[in-house]
Design an enzyme around this catalytic site. Sequence first.
Site, mmCIF file in Angstrom:
data_model
loop_
_atom_site.group_PDB
_atom_site.id
_atom_site.type_symbol
_atom_site.label_atom_id
_atom_site.label_comp_id
_atom_site.label_asym_id
_atom_site.label_seq_id
_atom_site.Cartn_x
_atom_site.Cartn_y
_atom_site.Cartn_z
ATOM 1 N N THR A 1 44.464 98.064 72.572
ATOM 2 C CA THR A 1 44.686 96.645 72.859
ATOM 3 C C THR A 1 43.989 95.747 71.850
ATOM 4 O O THR A 1 42.943 96.120 71.290
ATOM 5 C CB THR A 1 44.137 96.312 74.269
ATOM 6 O OG1 THR A 1 44.148 94.893 74.458
ATOM 7 C CG2 THR A 1 42.704 96.783 74.451
ATOM 8 N N TYR B 1 37.287 95.892 80.153
ATOM 9 C CA TYR B 1 38.615 96.403 79.794
ATOM 10 C C TYR B 1 38.660 96.783 78.314
ATOM 11 O O TYR B 1 39.036 97.896 77.940
ATOM 12 C CB TYR B 1 39.684 95.347 80.122
ATOM 13 C CG TYR B 1 41.052 95.694 79.592
ATOM 14 C CD1 TYR B 1 41.796 96.715 80.172
ATOM 15 C CD2 TYR B 1 41.583 95.016 78.496
ATOM 16 C CE1 TYR B 1 43.055 97.042 79.672
ATOM 17 C CE2 TYR B 1 42.827 95.332 77.993
ATOM 18 C CZ TYR B 1 43.564 96.347 78.588
ATOM 19 O OH TYR B 1 44.796 96.682 78.080
ATOM 20 N N LYS C 1 38.875 100.696 76.389
ATOM 21 C CA LYS C 1 39.910 101.081 75.414
ATOM 22 C C LYS C 1 39.282 101.512 74.095
ATOM 23 O O LYS C 1 39.696 102.498 73.484
ATOM 24 C CB LYS C 1 40.861 99.904 75.202
ATOM 25 C CG LYS C 1 41.725 99.574 76.425
ATOM 26 C CD LYS C 1 42.812 100.605 76.587
ATOM 27 C CE LYS C 1 43.767 100.275 77.711
ATOM 28 N NZ LYS C 1 44.910 101.201 77.784
ATOM 29 N N PHE D 1 49.289 93.604 70.972
ATOM 30 C CA PHE D 1 48.985 92.205 71.224
ATOM 31 C C PHE D 1 49.672 91.853 72.552
ATOM 32 O O PHE D 1 49.494 92.578 73.516
ATOM 33 C CB PHE D 1 49.307 91.378 69.971
ATOM 34 C CG PHE D 1 48.200 91.579 68.955
ATOM 35 C CD1 PHE D 1 47.950 92.843 68.393
ATOM 36 C CD2 PHE D 1 47.321 90.562 68.653
ATOM 37 C CE1 PHE D 1 46.867 93.068 67.534
ATOM 38 C CE2 PHE D 1 46.246 90.763 67.786
ATOM 39 C CZ PHE D 1 46.024 92.019 67.237
ATOM 40 N N HIS E 1 50.702 87.581 83.804
ATOM 41 C CA HIS E 1 51.104 87.310 82.420
ATOM 42 C C HIS E 1 51.959 86.056 82.314
ATOM 43 O O HIS E 1 52.738 85.733 83.207
ATOM 44 C CB HIS E 1 51.849 88.522 81.836
ATOM 45 C CG HIS E 1 50.988 89.729 81.756
ATOM 46 N ND1 HIS E 1 51.000 90.710 82.707
ATOM 47 C CD2 HIS E 1 50.037 90.086 80.863
ATOM 48 C CE1 HIS E 1 50.104 91.640 82.384
ATOM 49 N NE2 HIS E 1 49.515 91.281 81.268
ATOM 50 N N ARG F 1 49.089 83.190 70.862
ATOM 51 C CA ARG F 1 49.150 84.642 71.010
ATOM 52 C C ARG F 1 50.315 85.188 70.180
ATOM 53 O O ARG F 1 51.256 84.472 69.851
ATOM 54 C CB ARG F 1 49.388 85.028 72.487
ATOM 55 C CG ARG F 1 48.223 84.685 73.404
ATOM 56 C CD ARG F 1 47.051 85.620 73.165
ATOM 57 N NE ARG F 1 45.923 85.336 74.043
ATOM 58 C CZ ARG F 1 44.962 84.439 73.774
ATOM 59 N NH1 ARG F 1 45.002 83.739 72.646
ATOM 60 N NH2 ARG F 1 43.968 84.260 74.612
ATOM 61 N N ARG G 1 40.570 79.438 80.768
ATOM 62 C CA ARG G 1 40.299 80.667 81.515
ATOM 63 C C ARG G 1 39.181 81.405 80.776
ATOM 64 O O ARG G 1 39.229 81.529 79.553
ATOM 65 C CB ARG G 1 41.586 81.511 81.533
ATOM 66 C CG ARG G 1 41.634 82.609 82.525
ATOM 67 C CD ARG G 1 43.010 83.264 82.574
ATOM 68 N NE ARG G 1 43.387 83.924 81.327
ATOM 69 C CZ ARG G 1 44.470 84.661 81.163
ATOM 70 N NH1 ARG G 1 45.330 84.809 82.167
ATOM 71 N NH2 ARG G 1 44.743 85.223 80.011
HETATM 72 N N1 UFG Z 1 48.113 81.586 80.357
HETATM 73 C C1 UFG Z 1 48.276 80.333 80.922
HETATM 74 N N2 UFG Z 1 48.670 80.282 82.227
HETATM 75 C C2 UFG Z 1 48.887 81.383 82.989
HETATM 76 C C3 UFG Z 1 48.728 82.662 82.391
HETATM 77 C C4 UFG Z 1 48.329 82.719 81.064
HETATM 78 O O1 UFG Z 1 48.072 79.300 80.275
HETATM 79 O O2 UFG Z 1 49.210 81.240 84.165
HETATM 80 C C5 UFG Z 1 47.739 81.652 78.948
HETATM 81 C C6 UFG Z 1 46.437 82.433 78.714
HETATM 82 O O3 UFG Z 1 45.353 81.553 78.800
HETATM 83 C C7 UFG Z 1 46.683 82.993 77.321
HETATM 84 C C8 UFG Z 1 48.201 83.184 77.236
HETATM 85 O O4 UFG Z 1 48.739 82.365 78.272
HETATM 86 O O5 UFG Z 1 46.318 82.046 76.371
HETATM 87 C C9 UFG Z 1 48.641 84.606 77.462
HETATM 88 O O6 UFG Z 1 48.016 85.075 78.664
HETATM 89 P P1 UFG Z 1 48.387 86.468 79.349
HETATM 90 O O7 UFG Z 1 47.573 86.565 80.595
HETATM 91 O O8 UFG Z 1 49.867 86.608 79.445
HETATM 92 O O9 UFG Z 1 47.896 87.526 78.270
HETATM 93 P P2 UFG Z 1 46.456 87.692 77.628
HETATM 94 O O10 UFG Z 1 46.562 87.166 76.226
HETATM 95 O O11 UFG Z 1 45.369 87.170 78.456
HETATM 96 O O12 UFG Z 1 46.278 89.256 77.746
HETATM 97 C C10 UFG Z 1 46.924 90.170 76.950
HETATM 98 C C11 UFG Z 1 47.135 91.452 77.737
HETATM 99 C C12 UFG Z 1 45.815 92.054 78.130
HETATM 100 C C13 UFG Z 1 44.950 92.213 76.928
HETATM 101 C C14 UFG Z 1 44.840 90.923 76.163
HETATM 102 C C15 UFG Z 1 44.116 91.134 74.868
HETATM 103 O O13 UFG Z 1 47.905 91.178 78.860
HETATM 104 O O14 UFG Z 1 46.020 93.304 78.721
HETATM 105 O O15 UFG Z 1 46.133 90.420 75.844
HETATM 106 O O16 UFG Z 1 43.391 90.006 74.553
HETATM 107 F F1 UFG Z 1 43.704 92.590 77.268
#
Ligand code: UFG
Length: 327
Positions: A116, A140, A144, A168, A188, A220, A280
Amino acid sequence: MNILVVGGAGYIGSHAVRALFQAGHAVRVFDSLEYGHAAAVPGGTLTVGDLADRDALELVLRANAIDAVMQFAAYTSVPESVTDPARYYKNNLVGSLNLLEAMRAVGCKKIVFSSTAAVYGIPDHVPILESSPKKPINPYGFTKLAVEHAMADYASAFGFGFAALRYFNACGAATDGSIGEDHRPETHLIPLILQVALGQRQNVAVFGTDYPTPDGTCIRDYIHVEDLADAHVRAIERLIPGQGMTYNVGTGSGFSVREVIDACRRVTGHPIAVVERPRRAGDPPALVASSDAIRRDLGWSPRFTTVEPIVASAWAWHSTHPNGFEG
Ligand code: UFG
């Protein structure tokens, strides 16, 4: 090859299973079904079992004369890993060690592992190179990274050939509409936005609007799940005994939360209400992969390079399966 896909009933694993079949491999899935879905894997391929059950792992490896393993089985909630680290160290790290030991016992020494972008923590620079500092900021990410180290040590000590693929943001669904994303609970971004379009939730939260990015929201690198699956197939076909390969798997392009929401508006035709929320905890401002290494070494390149077609594939799945694998 005869390939065991551990966690093959989960989101990314199930797409890898399909890609392996399409590439002509024989596939057996091993999954606890704690989060996976039996309906996501082809009939007759599933063995239900837990990573903690070493005997069951050895049995399935021997009974199917497995040549190589893909390991997707892991807990994936970053916030839960912070509040309940033991659950993550036990399942993700001890579970993966169990698998490595079962493989060693039966003489199967090839593995492709789901790693990850979380191994990089909050990066100093984007795009992120594989050689960038590894500084996880949550359990987490540590679990990994620890498995990556264990595989490297098994390569030196026992001649394992391994690949660690650092994903990613996995997203999208099978382009034939047959399988897609179904997490309970869903955390997500893209599926949450699409739940608003489906009328299942009133709005989507934007976590943080004051990041140092052009529109203030997090950036992202969104990588389509079929492109991820393709990277796994290429990696498993090129494993070399005693050697490891570690690759970022992303498109190399970043999109902000607001850009993703706008893409969802265009694809669904729904206005999608937004509420702005504080940042967050633990969210880096920008995570974008350099994917030069996997492109160069494995000839891989993503078919999906922008968010809109990714969202379209996700929307095709969610709009026809509003309750996921429950119909
Ligand atoms: N986000 C929001 N609102 C939401 C959910 C997410 O604004 O309701 C934002 C988050 O703050 C982030 C982006 O959308 O900026 C993507 O968030 P996700 O939760 O979809 O994904 P993450 O980037 O947090 O997480 C992903 C994987 C994880 C992994 C991580 C690595 O899902 O398993 O990338 O940094 F650990």
